[in-house]
Design a protein around this motif. Structure first.
Motif, PDB file in Angstrom:
ATOM      1  N   ALA A 127      61.112 -16.722 -16.202  1.00 53.31           N
ATOM      2  CA  ALA A 127      62.099 -15.638 -16.120  1.00 53.31           C
ATOM      3  C   ALA A 127      63.397 -16.036 -16.797  1.00 53.31           C
ATOM      4  O   ALA A 127      63.987 -15.252 -17.555  1.00 53.31           O
ATOM      5  CB  ALA A 127      62.353 -15.265 -14.659  1.00 53.31           C
ATOM      6  N   LEU A 131      64.979 -14.293 -20.101  1.00 53.16           N
ATOM      7  CA  LEU A 131      66.334 -13.755 -19.972  1.00 53.16           C
ATOM      8  C   LEU A 131      67.240 -14.335 -21.053  1.00 53.16           C
ATOM      9  O   LEU A 131      68.048 -13.622 -21.646  1.00 53.16           O
ATOM     10  CB  LEU A 131      66.889 -14.045 -18.578  1.00 53.16           C
ATOM     11  CG  LEU A 131      68.249 -13.456 -18.266  1.00 53.16           C
ATOM     12  CD1 LEU A 131      68.187 -11.937 -18.311  1.00 53.16           C
ATOM     13  CD2 LEU A 131      68.728 -13.931 -16.916  1.00 53.16           C
ATOM     14  N   THR A 134      66.464 -12.632 -24.255  1.00 50.65           N
ATOM     15  CA  THR A 134      67.001 -11.272 -24.228  1.00 50.65           C
ATOM     16  C   THR A 134      68.497 -11.273 -24.543  1.00 50.65           C
ATOM     17  O   THR A 134      68.973 -10.462 -25.335  1.00 50.65           O
ATOM     18  CB  THR A 134      66.752 -10.632 -22.854  1.00 50.65           C
ATOM     19  OG1 THR A 134      65.366 -10.660 -22.589  1.00 50.65           O
ATOM     20  CG2 THR A 134      67.259  -9.211 -22.805  1.00 50.65           C
ATOM     21  N   VAL A 154      63.535  -8.307 -21.282  1.00 54.26           N
ATOM     22  CA  VAL A 154      63.924  -7.810 -19.963  1.00 54.26           C
ATOM     23  C   VAL A 154      62.688  -7.547 -19.110  1.00 54.26           C
ATOM     24  O   VAL A 154      62.624  -7.934 -17.934  1.00 54.26           O
ATOM     25  CB  VAL A 154      64.793  -6.537 -20.089  1.00 54.26           C
ATOM     26  CG1 VAL A 154      64.938  -5.839 -18.758  1.00 54.26           C
ATOM     27  CG2 VAL A 154      66.150  -6.879 -20.663  1.00 54.26           C
ATOM     28  N   LEU A 155      61.678  -6.909 -19.698  1.00 56.25           N
ATOM     29  CA  LEU A 155      60.452  -6.608 -18.958  1.00 56.25           C
ATOM     30  C   LEU A 155      59.763  -7.889 -18.483  1.00 56.25           C
ATOM     31  O   LEU A 155      59.409  -8.012 -17.304  1.00 56.25           O
ATOM     32  CB  LEU A 155      59.496  -5.786 -19.822  1.00 56.25           C
ATOM     33  CG  LEU A 155      58.142  -5.470 -19.195  1.00 56.25           C
ATOM     34  CD1 LEU A 155      58.323  -4.539 -18.001  1.00 56.25           C
ATOM     35  CD2 LEU A 155      57.209  -4.867 -20.210  1.00 56.25           C
ATOM     36  N   SER A 157      61.092 -10.891 -18.173  1.00 52.58           N
ATOM     37  CA  SER A 157      61.952 -11.578 -17.205  1.00 52.58           C
ATOM     38  C   SER A 157      61.794 -10.984 -15.822  1.00 52.58           C
ATOM     39  O   SER A 157      61.686 -11.708 -14.834  1.00 52.58           O
ATOM     40  CB  SER A 157      63.421 -11.486 -17.631  1.00 52.58           C
ATOM     41  OG  SER A 157      63.648 -12.154 -18.825  1.00 52.58           O
ATOM     42  N   LEU A 158      61.777  -9.661 -15.754  1.00 58.38           N
ATOM     43  CA  LEU A 158      61.605  -9.010 -14.452  1.00 58.38           C
ATOM     44  C   LEU A 158      60.248  -9.329 -13.838  1.00 58.38           C
ATOM     45  O   LEU A 158      60.153  -9.601 -12.639  1.00 58.38           O
ATOM     46  CB  LEU A 158      61.781  -7.501 -14.593  1.00 58.38           C
ATOM     47  CG  LEU A 158      63.217  -7.012 -14.754  1.00 58.38           C
ATOM     48  CD1 LEU A 158      63.247  -5.516 -15.047  1.00 58.38           C
ATOM     49  CD2 LEU A 158      64.031  -7.328 -13.521  1.00 58.38           C
ATOM     50  N   LEU A 159      59.199  -9.299 -14.658  1.00 60.41           N
ATOM     51  CA  LEU A 159      57.866  -9.609 -14.133  1.00 60.41           C
ATOM     52  C   LEU A 159      57.790 -11.034 -13.612  1.00 60.41           C
ATOM     53  O   LEU A 159      57.250 -11.292 -12.532  1.00 60.41           O
ATOM     54  CB  LEU A 159      56.808  -9.361 -15.205  1.00 60.41           C
ATOM     55  CG  LEU A 159      56.552  -7.899 -15.560  1.00 60.41           C
ATOM     56  CD1 LEU A 159      55.571  -7.800 -16.716  1.00 60.41           C
ATOM     57  CD2 LEU A 159      56.050  -7.127 -14.368  1.00 60.41           C
ATOM     58  N   LEU A 161      60.318 -12.925 -12.665  1.00 58.51           N
ATOM     59  CA  LEU A 161      61.194 -13.049 -11.509  1.00 58.51           C
ATOM     60  C   LEU A 161      60.556 -12.448 -10.262  1.00 58.51           C
ATOM     61  O   LEU A 161      60.614 -13.036  -9.178  1.00 58.51           O
ATOM     62  CB  LEU A 161      62.539 -12.378 -11.803  1.00 58.51           C
ATOM     63  CG  LEU A 161      63.658 -12.657 -10.817  1.00 58.51           C
ATOM     64  CD1 LEU A 161      63.928 -14.145 -10.719  1.00 58.51           C
ATOM     65  CD2 LEU A 161      64.911 -11.931 -11.242  1.00 58.51           C
ATOM     66  N   ILE A 162      59.921 -11.290 -10.399  1.00 51.98           N
ATOM     67  CA  ILE A 162      59.212 -10.681  -9.264  1.00 51.98           C
ATOM     68  C   ILE A 162      58.087 -11.603  -8.799  1.00 51.98           C
ATOM     69  O   ILE A 162      57.890 -11.802  -7.594  1.00 51.98           O
ATOM     70  CB  ILE A 162      58.680  -9.285  -9.641  1.00 51.98           C
ATOM     71  CG1 ILE A 162      59.842  -8.298  -9.776  1.00 51.98           C
ATOM     72  CG2 ILE A 162      57.677  -8.772  -8.614  1.00 51.98           C
ATOM     73  CD1 ILE A 162      59.473  -6.976 -10.406  1.00 51.98           C
TER      74      ILE A 162
END
Length: 178
Positions: A127, A131, A134, A154-155, A157-159, A161-162
């Motif tokens: 992540a 990031l 990005t 961003v996509l 990184s979010l995945l 991080l989740i």
């Protein structure tokens, strides 16, 4: 547990990828590595955003603080994992990660902590890496395809991080059961 060296290799590759310096990246600080052999080993000399092109001469042999942090975090994790695997087990536990691609099983609490913390750190480092890419894509307006790069960064990184948050929650829930 035989796949742990592969996980540690991925940690080091992610850290090496984040070690290349660019003044537009997430963390702007750097350390200059004077030894050319150490710089070639520790720092990926390619451009952090473009990948295949060489980094600017003014940015070469500069270890970014983000990369240094990733190296330190990787080293601490490997040290703690080594201690956990070499000491007497803290308790009995049965823990399994089973997907289509991977099957890992821990027979005691030490191995379970190593597995869950290793994959949590892997997701967290992924992540941070995405990031950073990005931020580079947004701050460098002259790079072609920067909007696509930023959206994918961003996509991803979010995945990641989740995934790290869910893995951490799973680890905390597992530890509370014991």
């Amino acid at each position: 547990m035989r796949s742990l060296p592969l996980l540690y290799l991925v940690f080091l590759l992610i850290a090496r990828g984040n070690a290349a310096y660019d003044p537009n990246q997430l963390v702007k600080g750097f350390l200059v590595i004077r030894n050319p052999i150490a710089a070639r080993i520790l720092i990926d000399q390619s451009d952090p955003l473009a990948g295949k092109r060489k980094n600017k001469k003014t940015n070469r042999n500069k270890l970014s603080l983000l990369g240094l942090g990733a190296y330190v975090l990787s080293a601490i994790t490997m040290l703690v994992h080594g201690i956990l695997l070499l000491t007497e087990p803290l308790g009995e536990a049965s823990y399994t990660i089973d997907t289509r691609l991977i099957h890992l099983q821990a027979g005691n609490l030490n191995e379970a902590i190593v597995l869950t913390s290793g994959f949590t750190l892997l997701l967290l480092m992924g992540a941070i890496s995405f990031l950073n890419m990005t931020v580079l894509a947004i701050r460098r307006p002259k790079v072609s395809g920067r909007k696509l790069n930023a959206a994918l960064g961003v996509l991803l990184s979010l995945l990641f991080l989740i995934g790290a948050v869910l893995s951490g929650i799973k680890m905390i829930g597992f530890l509370q059961q014991i």
